[in-house]
Design a protein around this motif. Structure first.
Motif, short mmCIF file in Angstrom:
data_model
loop_
_atom_site.label_atom_id
_atom_site.label_comp_id
_atom_site.label_asym_id
_atom_site.label_seq_id
_atom_site.Cartn_x
_atom_site.Cartn_y
_atom_site.Cartn_z
N GLY A 40 2.86 -14.70 -5.24
CA GLY A 40 1.80 -13.75 -5.60
C GLY A 40 0.57 -14.01 -4.77
N GLY A 41 -0.59 -13.75 -5.38
CA GLY A 41 -1.86 -13.82 -4.66
C GLY A 41 -2.16 -15.18 -4.03
N LEU A 42 -1.76 -16.27 -4.71
CA LEU A 42 -2.01 -17.60 -4.14
C LEU A 42 -1.49 -17.73 -2.72
CD1 LEU A 42 -2.64 -20.69 -4.15
CD2 LEU A 42 -0.52 -21.02 -5.42
N LYS A 58 5.87 -16.98 -0.62
CA LYS A 58 4.86 -16.25 -1.39
C LYS A 58 5.46 -15.74 -2.69
CE LYS A 58 2.59 -11.76 -1.41
NZ LYS A 58 1.96 -10.67 -0.70
N LEU A 78 -5.64 -8.78 -5.70
CA LEU A 78 -5.68 -8.43 -4.27
C LEU A 78 -5.23 -6.99 -4.08
CD1 LEU A 78 -4.01 -11.64 -2.77
CD2 LEU A 78 -6.44 -11.09 -2.90
N THR A 79 -4.43 -6.50 -5.04
CA THR A 79 -3.79 -5.20 -4.78
C THR A 79 -4.81 -4.07 -4.72
OG1 THR A 79 -3.25 -4.90 -7.12
CG2 THR A 79 -1.56 -5.89 -5.77
N SER A 108 8.25 -7.03 -10.57
CA SER A 108 9.30 -7.94 -10.99
C SER A 108 8.74 -8.74 -12.15
CB SER A 108 9.71 -8.86 -9.85
OG SER A 108 8.60 -9.57 -9.40
N LYS A 125 12.03 -5.29 -8.53
CA LYS A 125 12.33 -6.46 -7.72
C LYS A 125 11.11 -6.80 -6.89
CE LYS A 125 14.17 -3.77 -3.91
NZ LYS A 125 15.16 -3.54 -2.92
N TYR A 126 11.20 -7.90 -6.19
CA TYR A 126 10.14 -8.26 -5.26
C TYR A 126 10.57 -7.79 -3.88
CZ TYR A 126 6.59 -10.75 -2.74
OH TYR A 126 5.53 -11.03 -1.93
N ASP A 127 9.76 -6.97 -3.22
CA ASP A 127 10.17 -6.43 -1.92
C ASP A 127 8.91 -6.22 -1.06
OD1 ASP A 127 10.98 -4.85 0.24
OD2 ASP A 127 12.52 -3.83 -0.95
N GLU A 128 8.67 -7.18 -0.18
CA GLU A 128 7.46 -7.16 0.64
C GLU A 128 7.38 -5.88 1.49
OE1 GLU A 128 5.17 -9.76 0.54
OE2 GLU A 128 3.89 -8.73 2.00
N TYR A 131 1.90 1.11 -0.68
CA TYR A 131 0.44 1.18 -0.47
C TYR A 131 0.10 2.36 0.44
CZ TYR A 131 -0.26 -3.56 -2.43
OH TYR A 131 -0.31 -4.65 -3.26
N TRP A 134 -2.54 -6.86 6.60
CA TRP A 134 -2.66 -5.60 5.85
C TRP A 134 -3.51 -4.63 6.66
CZ3 TRP A 134 0.69 -5.23 2.08
CH2 TRP A 134 1.07 -6.36 1.36
N GLN A 184 -0.60 -10.27 -18.79
CA GLN A 184 -1.91 -10.21 -18.13
C GLN A 184 -2.17 -8.88 -17.43
OE1 GLN A 184 -2.18 -12.99 -14.80
NE2 GLN A 184 -3.73 -11.70 -13.85
N SER A 190 6.62 -2.86 -0.46
CA SER A 190 5.24 -2.84 -0.96
C SER A 190 4.31 -2.19 0.07
CB SER A 190 4.76 -4.25 -1.35
OG SER A 190 4.41 -5.03 -0.23
P1 ADP Z 1 -1.05 -12.12 -8.82
O1 ADP Z 1 -1.38 -13.25 -7.91
O2 ADP Z 1 -1.60 -12.27 -10.21
O3 ADP Z 1 0.39 -11.76 -8.84
P2 ADP Z 1 -2.64 -10.50 -6.98
O4 ADP Z 1 -3.15 -9.10 -7.08
O5 ADP Z 1 -3.66 -11.57 -6.73
O6 ADP Z 1 -1.79 -10.79 -8.28
O7 ADP Z 1 -1.57 -10.61 -5.78
C1 ADP Z 1 -0.38 -9.91 -5.81
C2 ADP Z 1 0.27 -9.95 -4.45
O8 ADP Z 1 1.69 -9.93 -4.62
C3 ADP Z 1 -0.06 -8.74 -3.59
O9 ADP Z 1 0.04 -9.09 -2.22
C4 ADP Z 1 1.07 -7.75 -3.97
O10 ADP Z 1 1.30 -6.80 -2.95
C5 ADP Z 1 2.23 -8.70 -4.13
N1 ADP Z 1 3.28 -8.25 -5.06
C6 ADP Z 1 3.25 -8.25 -6.41
N2 ADP Z 1 4.41 -7.81 -6.91
C7 ADP Z 1 5.20 -7.50 -5.85
C8 ADP Z 1 6.55 -7.01 -5.71
N3 ADP Z 1 7.30 -6.71 -6.77
N4 ADP Z 1 7.04 -6.83 -4.46
C9 ADP Z 1 6.27 -7.11 -3.37
N5 ADP Z 1 5.02 -7.59 -3.45
C10 ADP Z 1 4.48 -7.80 -4.67
#
Ligand code: ADP
Length: 508
Positions: free
Chosen positions: A26-28, A24, A401-402, A346, A374-377, A384, A269, A321, A380
């Motif tokens: 992003g949203g895709l 993963k 999606l956020t 990130s 950074k990216y950190d699931e 939230y 979620w 964006q 995140s």
């Molecule tokens: P996009 O696809 O344009 O990045 P969306 O809102 O459709 O935006 O989806 C973003 C997804 O990626 C969400 O699930 C969000 O929690 C996650 N995300 C974005 N940035 C981070 C990050 N730095 N660390 C963890 N999750 C992230």
């Protein structure tokens, strides 16, 4: 290997570059797994084809094994072997393609952002079709996503339908028209597409440069169904201001183009079961949310003296964006208004990354501000859960999606009215909107004053009416953001397309 669906449902194969949680960005990635699960639940046979990246979350794949089948696929004038792996991700069957190509296409430690991305993904698109063909699968729908797999549409009709892989209708979903994969015309020959046949204004030729090819345009022209991820964005991209050069093409193909609002994966979620959280909670028992706020503040070294001090969250890719100038502004404004701010972001853009790194350093020991670049699931989820408010000041936003995830976790969204944000967030102070739909704070003008108009109101509501705020949290947490409705819309489009094809075949 299953060759076709056995039940009354459809056989749908998604070909994509991302899927949560294994790969993963992003949203895709979120959409791919959640839509697939929702379709599977409705009784369809859903399979997914992904590249086998070295950097995947392998622990999320069950029963990963290599198939006997070695798929040979064409690229740059010769055939290459592909090792095919299969495994299960959250109950979904997924094929992973590992090309034996000297360029080690998916052995780069990252998903995107390589100089040869066009080669990597046009190779993958062709190999995915080759896999379907060589495994004698007979899908009803092949669903490709974004420019990385847009090549599937012209490849299918020009090369694979004539070879006998002709059971399927092609569906293309564009998750963001900013990314079109435009390239010099000759490059698409590598995967076997015919440049002379396709480099035409009514086919794949880029609308602004005749010597370039546009894969997303090709997918619009060659697919049976074209979708994007919200109704408002579908309208925006049909205008010259919002269409990123493709508005004319989308208008030419308007009868097959629809916007369907994404949902979120409400199992992944869910604050009531989320294993990333220290304290689970739900709309009727918000005690746990307050505990998560305290825990996150402690974890990040923020002051937790005043439990009522509002915590503003932002989780995003830091790209233009997303309204980065307004995100930067919001950090300072939150401080002025007596709030705390946590950014998890990130950036693939070095100048933006540097800019935010400077702000992060400036506030590194601050008691109310924290930037984590950074990216950190896992983090995140905690953000939230801890946030009282959540900002998304996007310049444009296909769906977003956020805002939906934030609401599910009881964080009130503050968003710019654009794209999917306009379809999912409705201002609490807007009398023209039915009261039951009002769920956040919105603004239109993408400048600091416009943003403050919504942000300051949110703080006022929070500070002056704590009971009203609690009711608002309760309300947003109960909104249905599941995929049920949207998956039914995709199902309907698939069924219509399949029955049109059948009718055409039966016609005398
Ligand atoms: P996009 O696809 O344009 O990045 P969306 O809102 O459709 O935006 O989806 C973003 C997804 O990626 C969400 O699930 C969000 O929690 C996650 N995300 C974005 N940035 C981070 C990050 N730095 N660390 C963890 N999750 C992230």
């Amino acid at each position: 290997l299953k060759s076709s669906s056995s039940g009354p449902g459809l056989h749908v194969i998604h070909i994509a570059a991302e899927m949560a949680p294994v790969a993963k960005v992003g949203g895709l990635g979120d959409v791919l797994s959640a839509l697939s699960k929702a379709l599977q639940k409705k009784g369809h046979l859903v399979e997914i084809i992904l590249p086998k990246y070295d950097c995947m979350q392998y622990e999320c794949i069950q029963d990963l094994r290599v198939l006997d089948l070695v798929v040979e696929s064409y690229f740059d004038g010769r055939l290459y072997n592909n090792k095919i792996w299969v495994g299960t991700v959250e109950g979904l069957p997924v094929y992973f393609i590992e090309p034996h190509h000297p360029a080690k296409f998916f052995w780069r430690g990252k998903t995107y952002g390589e100089p040869d991305d066009l080669k990597r993904f046009s190779f993958f698109s062709r190999a995915a079709l080759e896999l379907i063909h060589q495994a004698s699968k007979k899908p009803d729908i092949i669903h490709c996503h974004d420019w990385q797999t847009a090549f599937v549409a012209p490849l299918y009709w020009d090369l694979y339908a004539p070879k006998g892989l002709n059971s399927a209708r092609i569906c293309f979903t564009c998750h963001n028209f900013e990314y079109q994969g435009t390239t010099t015309a000759s490059e698409i020959a590598s995967c076997g597409l015919d440049v002379h046949h396709l480099n035409r204004p009514d086919r794949m030729q880029d609308n602004s440069s005749p010597d370039r090819i546009n894969p997303v345009k090709g997918a619009i022209v060659f697919s049976n169904i074209v979708t994007t991820v919200s109704p408002t964005y579908a309208q925006e991209v049909r205008t010259s201001q919002g269409g990123q050069g493709l508005h004319a093409t989308l208008n030419d193909h308007a009868q097959k183009f629809v916007g369907i609002l994404n949902g979120i994966d409400t199992d992944a979620w869910n604050p009531a079961t989320d294993s990333h959280l220290r304290f689970q909670y739900n709309a009727d028992d918000l005690e746990g949310k307050a505990e998560n706020k305290k825990a996150l503040r402690r974890h990040l070294g923020l002051s937790f003296a005043d439990s009522r001090r509002p915590l503003v969250g932002c989780i995003t890719r830091l790209v233009p964006q997303k309204g980065v100038h307004l995100i930067r502004h919001a950090i300072y404004r939150a401080l002025e208004l007596g709030g705390q701010f946590v950014l998890l972001g990130s950036s693939p853009v070095p100048s933006i990354h540097r800019e935010f790194e400077e702000i992060a350093n400036k506030f590194q020991n601050h008691e109310h501000i924290r930037l984590i670049l950074k990216y950190d699931e896992a983090l995140s989820h905690s953000i939230y859960a801890a946030s009282d408010m959540f900002i998304i000041p996007s310049i444009f936003e296909p769906c977003g999606l956020t805002q939906m995830i934030a609401m599910r976790y009881g964080a009130i969204p503050i968003v710019r009215k654009t794209g999917g944000l306009n379809d999912s967030v409705f201002d609490v102070d807007d009398d023209t909107i039915p009261v039951q739909l009002r769920n956040g704070f919105t603004f239109i003008t993408p400048d600091e004053q416009g943003f403050n108009g919504a942000f300051d109101r949110a703080f006022n509501h929070y500070n002056s009416d704590s009971e009203g705020w609690q009711e608002l949290m309760h309300k947003v947490m109960n909104i249905d953001f599941s995929w049920d409705t949207s998956a039914s819309q995709y199902e309907e489009l698939y069924l219509q397309s399949v029955s049109r094809a059948k009718a055409a075949r039966c016609a005398p």
